[in-house]
Design a protein around this motif. Sequence first.
Motif, PDB file in Angstrom:
ATOM      1  N   ILE A 192       0.843  -1.203   0.000  1.00  0.00           N
ATOM      2  CA  ILE A 192       0.000   0.000   0.000  1.00  0.00           C
ATOM      3  C   ILE A 192       0.879   1.254   0.000  1.00  0.00           C
ATOM      4  CG2 ILE A 192      -1.643   1.340   1.377  1.00  0.00           C
ATOM      5  CD1 ILE A 192      -2.893  -1.344   2.258  1.00  0.00           C
ATOM      6  N   ASP A 193       1.934   1.236   0.821  1.00  0.00           N
ATOM      7  CA  ASP A 193       2.863   2.374   0.865  1.00  0.00           C
ATOM      8  C   ASP A 193       3.648   2.494  -0.442  1.00  0.00           C
ATOM      9  OD1 ASP A 193       1.998   2.900   3.412  1.00  0.00           O
ATOM     10  OD2 ASP A 193       3.694   1.928   4.409  1.00  0.00           O
ATOM     11  N   LEU A 194       3.978   1.365  -1.062  1.00  0.00           N
ATOM     12  CA  LEU A 194       4.651   1.377  -2.361  1.00  0.00           C
ATOM     13  C   LEU A 194       3.776   2.057  -3.415  1.00  0.00           C
ATOM     14  CD1 LEU A 194       6.668   0.416  -4.596  1.00  0.00           C
ATOM     15  CD2 LEU A 194       5.380  -1.743  -4.623  1.00  0.00           C
ATOM     16  N   LEU A 198       4.493   5.245  -5.852  1.00  0.00           N
ATOM     17  CA  LEU A 198       4.365   5.188  -7.313  1.00  0.00           C
ATOM     18  C   LEU A 198       3.419   6.269  -7.827  1.00  0.00           C
ATOM     19  CD1 LEU A 198       4.093   1.302  -7.724  1.00  0.00           C
ATOM     20  CD2 LEU A 198       5.956   2.715  -8.606  1.00  0.00           C
ATOM     21  N   ASP A 199       2.299   6.440  -7.139  1.00  0.00           N
ATOM     22  CA  ASP A 199       1.301   7.417  -7.588  1.00  0.00           C
ATOM     23  C   ASP A 199       1.750   8.851  -7.328  1.00  0.00           C
ATOM     24  OD1 ASP A 199      -0.202   5.281  -8.356  1.00  0.00           O
ATOM     25  OD2 ASP A 199      -1.672   5.420  -6.734  1.00  0.00           O
ATOM     26  N   ARG A 200       2.488   9.053  -6.253  1.00  0.00           N
ATOM     27  CA  ARG A 200       2.933  10.405  -5.913  1.00  0.00           C
ATOM     28  C   ARG A 200       4.051  10.876  -6.845  1.00  0.00           C
ATOM     29  NH1 ARG A 200       3.732   9.468  -0.906  1.00  0.00           N
ATOM     30  NH2 ARG A 200       6.003   9.453  -0.772  1.00  0.00           N
ATOM     31  N   ARG A 201       4.963   9.976  -7.176  1.00  0.00           N
ATOM     32  CA  ARG A 201       6.120  10.371  -7.992  1.00  0.00           C
ATOM     33  C   ARG A 201       5.844  10.285  -9.494  1.00  0.00           C
ATOM     34  NH1 ARG A 201      11.145   7.788  -4.404  1.00  0.00           N
ATOM     35  NH2 ARG A 201      10.543   8.850  -2.462  1.00  0.00           N
ATOM     36  N   LYS A 202       4.871   9.461  -9.871  1.00  0.00           N
ATOM     37  CA  LYS A 202       4.416   9.381 -11.272  1.00  0.00           C
ATOM     38  C   LYS A 202       5.557   9.146 -12.267  1.00  0.00           C
ATOM     39  CE  LYS A 202       0.530  12.520 -10.362  1.00  0.00           C
ATOM     40  NZ  LYS A 202      -0.477  11.470 -10.226  1.00  0.00           N
ATOM     41  N   THR A 203       6.538   8.334 -11.877  1.00  0.00           N
ATOM     42  CA  THR A 203       7.669   8.054 -12.773  1.00  0.00           C
ATOM     43  C   THR A 203       7.614   6.646 -13.359  1.00  0.00           C
ATOM     44  OG1 THR A 203       8.990   7.368 -10.859  1.00  0.00           O
ATOM     45  CG2 THR A 203       9.215   9.661 -11.598  1.00  0.00           C
ATOM     46  N   GLU A 221      -8.913  -1.262   5.763  1.00  0.00           N
ATOM     47  CA  GLU A 221      -7.894  -0.442   5.106  1.00  0.00           C
ATOM     48  C   GLU A 221      -7.667  -0.897   3.667  1.00  0.00           C
ATOM     49  OE1 GLU A 221      -3.214   0.947   5.752  1.00  0.00           O
ATOM     50  OE2 GLU A 221      -4.141  -0.506   7.111  1.00  0.00           O
ATOM     51  N   PHE A 222      -7.641  -2.204   3.454  1.00  0.00           N
ATOM     52  CA  PHE A 222      -7.374  -2.728   2.114  1.00  0.00           C
ATOM     53  C   PHE A 222      -8.516  -2.398   1.148  1.00  0.00           C
ATOM     54  CE2 PHE A 222      -7.641  -6.188  -1.046  1.00  0.00           C
ATOM     55  CZ  PHE A 222      -6.397  -6.036  -1.652  1.00  0.00           C
ATOM     56  N   CYS A 223      -9.742  -2.572   1.592  1.00  0.00           N
ATOM     57  CA  CYS A 223     -10.896  -2.295   0.720  1.00  0.00           C
ATOM     58  C   CYS A 223     -10.946  -0.811   0.342  1.00  0.00           C
ATOM     59  CB  CYS A 223     -12.188  -2.725   1.402  1.00  0.00           C
ATOM     60  SG  CYS A 223     -12.350  -4.529   1.566  1.00  0.00           S
ATOM     61  N   GLU A 224     -10.618   0.058   1.290  1.00  0.00           N
ATOM     62  CA  GLU A 224     -10.574   1.495   1.004  1.00  0.00           C
ATOM     63  C   GLU A 224      -9.459   1.804   0.007  1.00  0.00           C
ATOM     64  OE1 GLU A 224     -12.212   5.173   1.213  1.00  0.00           O
ATOM     65  OE2 GLU A 224     -12.929   3.390   2.284  1.00  0.00           O
ATOM     66  N   PHE A 225      -8.332   1.142   0.190  1.00  0.00           N
ATOM     67  CA  PHE A 225      -7.185   1.305  -0.712  1.00  0.00           C
ATOM     68  C   PHE A 225      -7.554   0.907  -2.145  1.00  0.00           C
ATOM     69  CE2 PHE A 225      -3.804  -1.528  -2.516  1.00  0.00           C
ATOM     70  CZ  PHE A 225      -2.955  -0.541  -3.003  1.00  0.00           C
ATOM     71  N   ILE A 226      -8.256  -0.199  -2.305  1.00  0.00           N
ATOM     72  CA  ILE A 226      -8.666  -0.664  -3.637  1.00  0.00           C
ATOM     73  C   ILE A 226      -9.594   0.357  -4.296  1.00  0.00           C
ATOM     74  CG2 ILE A 226     -10.007  -2.415  -4.877  1.00  0.00           C
ATOM     75  CD1 ILE A 226      -7.253  -3.406  -4.108  1.00  0.00           C
ATOM     76  N   LYS A 227     -10.522   0.916  -3.524  1.00  0.00           N
ATOM     77  CA  LYS A 227     -11.462   1.908  -4.063  1.00  0.00           C
ATOM     78  C   LYS A 227     -10.751   3.161  -4.565  1.00  0.00           C
ATOM     79  CE  LYS A 227     -15.443   0.702  -1.147  1.00  0.00           C
ATOM     80  NZ  LYS A 227     -16.313   1.174  -0.031  1.00  0.00           N
ATOM     81  N   GLU A 228      -9.692   3.552  -3.855  1.00  0.00           N
ATOM     82  CA  GLU A 228      -9.030   4.831  -4.145  1.00  0.00           C
ATOM     83  C   GLU A 228      -7.888   4.718  -5.148  1.00  0.00           C
ATOM     84  OE1 GLU A 228      -7.777   6.286  -0.384  1.00  0.00           O
ATOM     85  OE2 GLU A 228      -9.809   6.812   0.297  1.00  0.00           O
ATOM     86  N   SER A 229      -7.481   3.485  -5.516  1.00  0.00           N
ATOM     87  CA  SER A 229      -6.294   3.300  -6.361  1.00  0.00           C
ATOM     88  C   SER A 229      -6.708   2.923  -7.783  1.00  0.00           C
ATOM     89  CB  SER A 229      -5.395   2.214  -5.766  1.00  0.00           C
ATOM     90  OG  SER A 229      -5.037   2.532  -4.437  1.00  0.00           O
ATOM     91  N   PRO A 230      -6.532   3.817  -8.741  1.00  0.00           N
ATOM     92  CA  PRO A 230      -7.018   3.563 -10.107  1.00  0.00           C
ATOM     93  C   PRO A 230      -6.270   2.459 -10.851  1.00  0.00           C
ATOM     94  CG  PRO A 230      -5.758   5.612 -10.009  1.00  0.00           C
ATOM     95  CD  PRO A 230      -5.944   5.162  -8.602  1.00  0.00           C
TER      96      PRO A 230
END
Length: 350
Positions: A192-194, A198-203, A221-230
Amino acid sequence: MKMRQKNNIPIFLCELPPPYGGVTVKNQLIINYTLQLQKPIDIIDLYECKRNKKSVLKTFGKIIISMLTQRRIIYGFGSYKRLKIVIYLQRLCGGKKSLRMSKNIVMGGVFQDYIRTQKCLKKLLIQMKTHYVETEGMKAELEKMGFSNIEVFPNPKSETGSCPPQISKPNAPLRLVYFSQISKEKGVKDIIDLVSLLDRRKTVSYCLDFYGHIKDDIKTEFCEFIKESPYVRYCGIFDSTKSNVYQKLNTYDILLFPTHWDTEGVPGILIEAKMAGLAIIASNCSYNKEIIQINKKEGFLVYNDYPCEMYKIIKQLENDKNLLYQIKTASFQSRIRYRLDEYKDIIKSL
């Protein structure tokens, strides 16, 4: 005469809990390969007592009779505590002779740690014919403790259906996969932190799929993470009885395995990833460095800051697809160490 012939057939006293568990997969593999070799074997599944409480007396009756009649017993238990109980029972019912004929297929990577706290049990285990542990490190530790009946059986897998690595297209996103129990101890929080990095640095252009049973300790936490991660999907629990796990894994580039679970011996998913030609990024936890024997060639080990170290490796591989293919190829070639056929003599001897 029939009774004498029956007594020559070994009993596999094991546990076969629900199909997503490593204990079941390993035990079922041994059963299937034994039958494939046309070698007779009787199976007593101790987990049947949980499935059907009415079967408890019948199951324990079979166990006691097998011990009293000096049947050769092969143990395949996920629980060391249950193994301890039946070993004491065998010594009581069958005596030393029964123990000396018996073999034990060890699950996980902390058998030696448990034995250190069990002096009486250790004396009985030393009398048994053979213990099959998953790593050379475990064998070395047990031999230091006075065992001379240790062999290595490293959670091998059938090579049938294995897939050479795919060449990644130059401009295609990296295909990442996590394929284990979804829990904190398996390192999902690090992934999740990885993803946040990846999303913050966009490289890095990537997509990530998760497979596995979701534990309660991380479910919200995981289900929320899945919803928010495109770029991330949860794909459920993979049913290897209906589909080929190697073919599924082969559609990806990199397996992420940042586990903190120090009780593992040889995690089955690492062997399956080799059979599928994936690059592996795994934590230097338990015996993972035995499986990825050549770091930065067969795969990558991360040591401290798992998210940052994984990010750097993923960025490097995305920038150099030739290196990625070299790692995938070396990973696939190293599968030879874990081919089931390499250990058929051990299974024949059970």
